[in-house]
Enzyme design. Structure first.
Site, short mmCIF file in Angstrom:
data_model
loop_
_atom_site.label_atom_id
_atom_site.label_comp_id
_atom_site.label_asym_id
_atom_site.label_seq_id
_atom_site.Cartn_x
_atom_site.Cartn_y
_atom_site.Cartn_z
N GLN A 107 61.93 -70.44 67.16
CA GLN A 107 61.73 -69.59 68.21
C GLN A 107 63.41 -70.77 68.97
OE1 GLN A 107 57.43 -69.68 69.57
NE2 GLN A 107 58.44 -68.81 71.66
N GLY B 71 52.88 -73.45 73.44
CA GLY B 71 53.11 -73.50 72.14
C GLY B 71 54.61 -73.43 72.07
N CYS C 280 54.17 -65.42 75.45
CA CYS C 280 55.64 -65.67 73.96
C CYS C 280 56.34 -65.87 75.09
CB CYS C 280 55.23 -64.51 73.05
SG CYS C 280 56.10 -65.30 71.76
N LEU C 281 57.08 -67.36 75.27
CA LEU C 281 58.25 -67.67 75.45
C LEU C 281 59.44 -66.65 74.85
CD1 LEU C 281 57.91 -71.04 75.12
CD2 LEU C 281 57.62 -69.77 77.94
N HIS D 192 54.10 -67.40 64.34
CA HIS D 192 55.65 -67.47 64.18
C HIS D 192 55.98 -68.02 62.90
CE1 HIS D 192 56.91 -66.75 67.99
NE2 HIS D 192 56.01 -67.37 69.28
N HIS E 20 48.72 -68.99 67.33
CA HIS E 20 50.11 -68.59 67.18
C HIS E 20 51.85 -68.80 66.94
CE1 HIS E 20 51.95 -66.25 71.70
NE2 HIS E 20 52.82 -66.89 70.60
N GLU E 21 51.34 -69.73 67.41
CA GLU E 21 52.09 -70.81 66.19
C GLU E 21 52.51 -70.60 65.06
OE1 GLU E 21 54.57 -71.32 68.75
OE2 GLU E 21 53.11 -71.11 70.49
NI NI Z 1 54.96 -66.94 71.09
#
Ligand code: NI
Length: 197
Positions: free
Chosen positions: A76, A71, A119-120, A165, A161-162
């Site tokens: 991001q 995701g 998380c990226l 963000h 999660h997204e």
């Molecule tokens: Ni993340």
């Protein structure tokens, strides 16, 4: 969000059987990393689903699959608008790319489960997070059509999660303050080292 790590950097992967997100020219965009303050911004709603937005979505899929991650939120890659991409198949065939514009979670199940997340934007750090097992989410698709789906399992987790963000919330905010402070300090130090060369 990422649950898989490893090879794939700088590889352009296009699945010819599933070219839809790849219609435009694509680019892998640099990811914002903790403690970049932009990750704490509340993203703005999208007003118009146009070619520029579709190009961003294509770039987001490209960036997400390259990482690899399950995701990604637009913030991001530095775009403070309410757009998220996801694919909860974790690299299985066929892919299932889903893009949500202005997503809004309208129902959370009472049943909660604890699953390890990453998380990226917080590379190499994983920890257990408690979230609702299922959610119902309303969003616009990339044709600008209103959609509503109910999701469980990994997809439900990625959606939560997204959506966090785009509200400036990171998964570490769901951990104890001690753990959150520890990882935040570690990343702040690493950023300082990098800035110093
Ligand atoms: Ni993340």
């Amino acid at each position: 969000m990422n649950t898989v790590r490893g090879a794939g950097k700088n590889l352009r992967r296009v699945d010819p059987r599933n070219p839809k997100p790849y219609l435009a020219r694509m680019a892998i965009r640099p990811l914002l990393i903790l403690p970049d303050p932009r990750l704490r911004k509340v993203s703005e709603p999208v007003k118009r689903v146009d070619a520029k937005l579709k190009a961003l979505v294509a770039d987001m899929f490209e960036t997400m699959y390259d990482a690899p991650g399950v995701g990604l939120a637009a913030i991001q890659v530095g775009e403070p608008i309410r757009v998220v991409t996801m694919d909860a198949t974790r690299g299985d065939d066929p892919k299932n790319p889903i893009a949500m514009i202005n997503p809004e979670i309208v129902w959370f199940s009472d049943e909660k489960i604890v699953v390890e997340e990453g998380c990226l934007s917080i590379p190499e750090f994983l920890d257990d997070v408690e979230r609702s097992e299922s959610v119902r989410v309303k969003f616009l698709d990339t044709d600008g059509k209103q959609q509503e789906i109910e999701a469980g399992g990994l997809l439900s987790r990625v959606i939560q999660h997204e959506v966090d963000h785009i509200n400036g919330v990171l998964f570490i905010d769901h951990l104890s303050r001690l753990k959150r402070d520890r990882v935040t300090k570690k990343f702040a130090k690493a950023a300082k080292r990098e800035a110093a060369g």
